[in-house]
Design a protein around this motif. Sequence first.
Motif, PDB file in Angstrom:
ATOM      1  N   ARG A   1     -68.230  -6.216  10.313  1.00  0.00           N
ATOM      2  CA  ARG A   1     -69.542  -5.629  10.584  1.00  0.00           C
ATOM      3  C   ARG A   1     -70.093  -6.305  11.828  1.00  0.00           C
ATOM      4  NH1 ARG A   1     -70.740  -7.123   4.532  1.00  0.00           N
ATOM      5  NH2 ARG A   1     -69.863  -8.952   5.526  1.00  0.00           N
TER       6      ARG A   1
ATOM      7  N   ARG B   1     -65.554  -2.087  11.238  1.00  0.00           N
ATOM      8  CA  ARG B   1     -65.905  -1.134  10.184  1.00  0.00           C
ATOM      9  C   ARG B   1     -67.222  -0.441  10.544  1.00  0.00           C
ATOM     10  NH1 ARG B   1     -67.957  -3.679   4.763  1.00  0.00           N
ATOM     11  NH2 ARG B   1     -66.392  -5.189   5.369  1.00  0.00           N
ATOM     12  N   GLN B   2     -68.171  -1.229  10.995  1.00  0.00           N
ATOM     13  CA  GLN B   2     -69.490  -0.704  11.327  1.00  0.00           C
ATOM     14  C   GLN B   2     -70.043  -1.460  12.532  1.00  0.00           C
ATOM     15  OE1 GLN B   2     -71.238   1.763   9.740  1.00  0.00           O
ATOM     16  NE2 GLN B   2     -72.925   1.550  11.203  1.00  0.00           N
TER      17      GLN B   2
ATOM     18  N   THR C   1     -73.621  -1.895  14.724  1.00  0.00           N
ATOM     19  CA  THR C   1     -75.047  -1.591  14.809  1.00  0.00           C
ATOM     20  C   THR C   1     -75.571  -2.069  16.150  1.00  0.00           C
ATOM     21  OG1 THR C   1     -75.237  -1.917  12.423  1.00  0.00           O
ATOM     22  CG2 THR C   1     -77.288  -1.904  13.701  1.00  0.00           C
TER      23      THR C   1
ATOM     24  N   ASN D   1     -69.110   5.504  13.123  1.00  0.00           N
ATOM     25  CA  ASN D   1     -69.395   4.174  12.556  1.00  0.00           C
ATOM     26  C   ASN D   1     -70.365   3.369  13.415  1.00  0.00           C
ATOM     27  OD1 ASN D   1     -67.483   3.844  14.563  1.00  0.00           O
ATOM     28  ND2 ASN D   1     -66.526   2.069  13.598  1.00  0.00           N
TER      29      ASN D   1
ATOM     30  N   ALA E   1     -73.637  -9.405   8.669  1.00  0.00           N
ATOM     31  CA  ALA E   1     -73.029  -9.314  10.002  1.00  0.00           C
ATOM     32  C   ALA E   1     -71.956 -10.386  10.137  1.00  0.00           C
ATOM     33  CB  ALA E   1     -74.082  -9.479  11.086  1.00  0.00           C
TER      34      ALA E   1
END
Lengths: 426, 217
Positions: free
Chosen positions: A243, A265-266, A268, A293, A329
Amino acid sequence: MSMFDYDARPVTPVPVLVGTTASRGAYAIRDFLSRNGYPFEWVDAGQPEAVRAVLGVAEVEPSALPLCILPVGSRLAAATVERVAAGLGMVAAPARSEYDLAIVGAGPAGLAAAVNAASEGLRTVVVEAVAPGGQAGTTSMIENLLGFPNGISGSELATRAVVQARRFGAELLLARPLAGVSADGPGYVAELSDGTLLRGRAVLFASGVEWRRLEVPGIDDLLGAGVYYGAGPSEALACTASRVVVVGGGNSAGQAVVRFSRYARQVTLLVRGSDLGASMSQYLIDHLSAIPNVDVRVRTQVVGLEADDRLRGIIVRSGDGSAPVQMPADALFICIGGIPRTDSAAGIGLATNTAGYLVTGGDDAGDPGGSWPLPREPLPLETNLPGVFAAGDVRYGSVKRCAAAIGEGSMAVALVHRRLAEVGGD
Amino acid sequence: MTEPPAVAGPDTAVSSEFAVLASGEQIATAAAALERNGIRPLLAATGADARGLVRSLLADGAEVYNNTSQTLEAIGVADDIERSGRYQPLRLRLYRMDREMQRREMRTLAASPDYVVGSVHALTEDGSLLIASASGSQLGPLVSGAEHVILVMGAQKIVRDVATGMRRIYEYCYPLEDARARRAYGVPSGVNNILIVNKVVTPGRITAIIVNERLGF
């Protein structure tokens, strides 16, 4: 000949770096080697079998880390970037004692200046503290640079520019920052961190900007251990299935998100402002919105960190007045910028604006004319010191885009010619 | 392709008929045939001599791709290309590229170097070169992508004809190569593509350096 060329890995030995993932020093070396395109093998000191495979013993004395095994077999304990660079033969002495143009910084502006200056016969040297490419060098894909309809990565652009500059005879001195500049007759003398002196009849500051520090308690302790400034390629693979959080609203942040989205995976993206379009190119905004994603959050900032021996999560606060929330995170990449790199120029009295950017001819932010010694006005891109020029992100008023930096670096050379003609010998 | 078992060890190489150096007469015959086929033959008494020849052929600053080759490693050519600083070693440039983001750049860069330097699996006495490849990635530049091709081969690779060369690939090279691939990459190799160069239409594009030593396999 072998039938299988599995992944184009070098067939000759590469340096091996043994260290802990939470080590700031090890990260600095990884980042340095990656950004210089130097293949290396990373061994996590916490993996006994991996350590035994390269060292013959399962454990390394912590004081010896990071430990670098050079291709010739010798070992550097408590390795630093400077010692690794020297051990790998990346530190060269200048070939001349005097140059027509000494360029500080090998980002797009500096390399463009080097190519143009050397191609026009100027004796040219470029001094670079870390690696060619500057901030653009870590960019995964620049899609709006003229002539590259399918885009080009920052590292490949830098590689090609270095080859081009060297082909025309420019010298590049890597891995040593500029320590200072002093006047020397009509020219200048630049001193590098190892004491090397270079005389330049003209100097171009193309030293770019550093990432702005994020003011969050405890962040310095986590540098290299989940917190990174910029988005260097060395960490992309390590982010597989993780993340990832990227902080910043500029193109560098957007391009970092694109890169990490391929592995993580993700991802932000946290942007303090309310309008991403104010700082990021529309093509990147469109690109980000199409990646499943990727999550973009505007009016949001990091206010806290959660960690054990490395980053585990962040606390974010949005601008709507709601309470701060925790967000898991594994890695936090800070791409907000920047702070102009002008430390080495401070002693010589270069004029800057209040934010520290170098003021050049025609700017209204400062008053270079106040200390200007010549009857003529400063040339465009010329600072308040005759023969010292500035181009690219470090210059006040510059457009923070790769193409603009290339343009300024190229343009600076024509102005350098005028200065050299003025002092004679051009 | 079904993964075949690893079958070879170093002893196989020593005992094989395909590990025996060709005679001086066979070398001369093969070299003359190469020349007739538009391939420039150069003879080297030792690996060190071959290394010097390769150096003399490569232009400073050129983009050079060195194929994985025990021959090139053994005589120091791989080291010269990757670490001398005289050339742009494309292996290093490709290896550092991001396979997710730079796939297109990697493909174009690998396909058309100024020079590709490699070896062969067999050279026939009538001047044909045989090269097998598992992925095929090495073959495009050899056929037409690279501006110049330099192939270094030990004289044990000279065989009578193409049929014998094919037998050399399957019976001798493949088992050794499969063992190498499993050791180096943890995956099997395969004779999935075979390039046979009988003649070239641009004379001199390919240089074949025949070394009077047993090099590689």
